[in-house]
Write a protein that holds these residues in place. Structure first.
Motif, short mmCIF file in Angstrom:
data_model
loop_
_atom_site.label_atom_id
_atom_site.label_comp_id
_atom_site.label_asym_id
_atom_site.label_seq_id
_atom_site.Cartn_x
_atom_site.Cartn_y
_atom_site.Cartn_z
N LEU A 3 -12.68 13.66 -2.12
CA LEU A 3 -12.34 12.28 -2.46
C LEU A 3 -10.94 12.20 -3.06
CD1 LEU A 3 -15.72 11.08 -4.02
CD2 LEU A 3 -14.88 10.75 -1.68
N LEU A 4 -10.30 11.07 -2.83
CA LEU A 4 -8.93 10.84 -3.31
C LEU A 4 -8.96 9.95 -4.54
CD1 LEU A 4 -7.21 10.06 0.11
CD2 LEU A 4 -7.27 12.25 -1.08
N THR A 5 -8.10 10.27 -5.50
CA THR A 5 -7.94 9.39 -6.65
C THR A 5 -7.32 8.08 -6.19
OG1 THR A 5 -5.72 10.15 -7.16
CG2 THR A 5 -7.57 11.38 -8.14
N ILE A 6 -7.40 7.07 -7.02
CA ILE A 6 -6.84 5.78 -6.64
C ILE A 6 -5.33 5.87 -6.43
CG2 ILE A 6 -6.51 4.96 -9.02
CD1 ILE A 6 -7.33 2.16 -8.02
N GLY A 7 -4.66 6.74 -7.21
CA GLY A 7 -3.21 6.90 -7.02
C GLY A 7 -2.89 7.53 -5.69
N ALA A 8 -3.62 8.60 -5.33
CA ALA A 8 -3.38 9.26 -4.05
C ALA A 8 -3.75 8.35 -2.89
CB ALA A 8 -4.18 10.56 -3.99
N PHE A 9 -4.84 7.63 -3.05
CA PHE A 9 -5.27 6.72 -1.97
C PHE A 9 -4.28 5.56 -1.82
CE2 PHE A 9 -7.94 3.43 0.00
CZ PHE A 9 -8.51 4.15 1.04
N ALA A 10 -3.75 5.07 -2.92
CA ALA A 10 -2.76 3.99 -2.86
C ALA A 10 -1.52 4.44 -2.10
CB ALA A 10 -2.39 3.54 -4.27
N LYS A 11 -1.07 5.67 -2.38
CA LYS A 11 0.11 6.18 -1.70
C LYS A 11 -0.15 6.35 -0.20
CE LYS A 11 3.50 9.94 -1.94
NZ LYS A 11 3.90 11.19 -2.66
N ALA A 12 -1.32 6.87 0.14
CA ALA A 12 -1.64 7.11 1.55
C ALA A 12 -1.86 5.83 2.32
CB ALA A 12 -2.88 8.00 1.65
N SER A 13 -2.39 4.82 1.65
CA SER A 13 -2.72 3.56 2.34
C SER A 13 -1.62 2.52 2.26
CB SER A 13 -3.99 2.97 1.75
OG SER A 13 -3.80 2.61 0.38
N ARG A 14 -0.61 2.79 1.44
CA ARG A 14 0.49 1.84 1.20
C ARG A 14 -0.01 0.56 0.52
NH1 ARG A 14 1.65 4.06 6.24
NH2 ARG A 14 3.59 5.25 6.33
N LEU A 15 -1.03 0.70 -0.28
CA LEU A 15 -1.53 -0.38 -1.11
C LEU A 15 -1.36 0.03 -2.57
CD1 LEU A 15 -4.85 -1.23 0.77
CD2 LEU A 15 -2.84 -2.70 0.62
N SER A 16 -1.02 -0.91 -3.40
CA SER A 16 -0.83 -0.58 -4.81
C SER A 16 -2.19 -0.40 -5.49
CB SER A 16 -0.06 -1.71 -5.51
OG SER A 16 -0.87 -2.88 -5.58
N PRO A 17 -2.24 0.37 -6.57
CA PRO A 17 -3.50 0.48 -7.32
C PRO A 17 -4.02 -0.88 -7.78
CG PRO A 17 -1.97 2.21 -8.00
CD PRO A 17 -1.20 1.28 -7.09
N LYS A 18 -3.11 -1.79 -8.14
CA LYS A 18 -3.53 -3.13 -8.54
C LYS A 18 -4.24 -3.84 -7.39
CE LYS A 18 -1.72 -7.48 -10.37
NZ LYS A 18 -0.51 -8.22 -10.82
N ALA A 19 -3.68 -3.73 -6.18
CA ALA A 19 -4.30 -4.36 -5.01
C ALA A 19 -5.66 -3.73 -4.72
CB ALA A 19 -3.38 -4.23 -3.79
N LEU A 20 -5.74 -2.40 -4.86
CA LEU A 20 -7.01 -1.72 -4.60
C LEU A 20 -8.09 -2.19 -5.58
CD1 LEU A 20 -5.78 1.90 -3.82
CD2 LEU A 20 -6.82 0.29 -2.21
N ARG A 21 -7.71 -2.38 -6.83
CA ARG A 21 -8.69 -2.86 -7.81
C ARG A 21 -9.16 -4.27 -7.46
NH1 ARG A 21 -5.48 0.45 -11.38
NH2 ARG A 21 -3.98 -1.25 -11.69
N LEU A 22 -8.23 -5.11 -7.00
CA LEU A 22 -8.59 -6.47 -6.59
C LEU A 22 -9.53 -6.45 -5.39
CD1 LEU A 22 -8.30 -9.57 -6.62
CD2 LEU A 22 -6.23 -9.30 -5.23
#
Length: 358
Positions: A3-22
């Motif tokens: 599993l990827l942390t939110i930071g790693a996943f944000a970088k890979a998906s080009r979505l910010s951590p804030k957007a991922l939380r939303l």
């Protein structure tokens, strides 16, 4: 891969951590796991494809609710949904472009060196097939209009729409107020048409009994302001060239705009008369607005589809170029439509821009 942390996943998906939380809160992109102790969101690599799709759809400007719907679809239906969304974006952009052009033309207007006026004529006939004429055609010193009614109260609807604009013949236009005047007049026409439908329905409940297209031009002294909704048309003959200055608000025209039909296929499509915009209950009543600087010797034609659907553009150009007076020209157009079988009511208005002696 784990599993990827939110930071790693944000970088890979080009979505910010804030957007991922939303997106997690909205149920659009739920983490594969949330650590029960730290509360950290963890994502599976398999979620990257969905995340990247969400990112691209957001770049298109698609609302989150619609993105959720697209992500729930299989690939084929999802592609169709994106195509439909983008067609709407382009239509909205075109409408804003037209409004911007209207405002730019209106605000940069200059008084012409030579006073101009219009000579005009209007004619409306039933045709050879229909029992009743549901069209209305009108031409006056300032207002030119064609309306094509439909439904059981179609004739009354088209007349009501045109009557609602007739006050423009006498009302003054305040400086900088042309756009507001036209919007107010169209809203009045819409109310009038809805009133016809309600009065003609049992119990006063609207049931599609009345609706109409409306294409009208208001002469301001050196310009013609156009309001248009439906599939009646306006043409301009200038320097021998014919230009259609309205866009049909029909299902088949939207399919042509989206590239799903060719113009030739649209001309013979069984639903070519199905309107997507009109004045009437339940319809999209957004009208197009345009402003045209008039030139001496310009010739305008407004017509219902009883003419444009059966008479090709090259014949329209030939008749408009023929040099006949407006009265002769409208009679020639009606004769052409009837000569092609007269399958529908036919209405037209012809107006010539002329110099007015000082």
């Amino acid at each position: 891969m784990g599993l990827l942390t939110i930071g790693a996943f944000a970088k890979a998906s080009r979505l910010s951590p804030k957007a991922l939380r939303l997106y997690d809160e909205l149920g659009l992109l739920v983490p594969a796991r949330v650590d029960p102790v730290t509360g950290y969101r963890l994502y599976a690599p398999a979620q990257l494809e969905r995340a990247r799709l969400v990112a691209w759809l957001r770049r298109l400007g698609m609302p989150l609710a619609r993105i959720r719907h697209v992500c729930a679809l299989d690939a084929g239906p999802a592609a169709e949904e994106i195509r439909a969304f983008w067609a709407q974006v382009e239509a909205d952009t075109a409408a804003r472009r037209e409004l911007a052009a209207f405002l730019l033309t209106h605000l940069s207007w200059k008084e012409p060196a030579m006073p101009l006026g219009i000579r005009y004529a209007a004619l409306s006939e039933t045709g050879l097939v229909r029992e009743h004429n549901q069209d209305t055609a009108y031409a006056g010193d300032r207002l030119l209009a064609v309306a094509d009614g439909y439904g059981r109260q179609g004739a009354t609807a088209s007349a009501a729409a045109v009557d609602a604009l007739k006050r423009l013949e006498t009302d003054g236009i305040p400086a900088g107020g042309l756009l507001n005047v036209l919007q107010d007049a169209m809203e009045e026409a819409e109310r009038a048409v809805r009133g016809v439908g309600q009065a003609g329905s049992p119990g006063g409940s609207p049931a599609g009994d009345a609706g109409t297209t409306l294409t009208a031009m208001l002469w301001t002294g050196s310009q013609l302001a156009l309001v248009h909704i439906g599939d009646s048309r306006a043409y301009l003959l200038r320097d021998g060239g014919l230009f259609r200055i309205t866009h049909d608000h029909t299902l088949v025209q939207s399919m042509v705009d989206e590239g799903r039909l060719t113009p030739a296929e649209a001309a013979s499509h069984p639903e070519r008369s199905l309107l997507v915009r009109a004045l009437g209950e339940g319809a999209d009543t957004t009208a197009d607005l345009r402003l045209h600087d008039a030139r001496r010797a310009d010739r305008y034609l407004l017509c219902s589809d009883g003419l444009s659907a059966v008479v090709p553009d090259d014949e329209i150009r030939r008749v408009l170029s023929g040099g006949g007076a407006p009265e002769q020209t409208v009679r020639a157009f009606v004769a052409l439509a009837n000569g092609s079988g007269g399958p529908d009511n036919v209405s037209c208005v012809v107006a010539d821009v002329v110099e007015v002696p000082g």
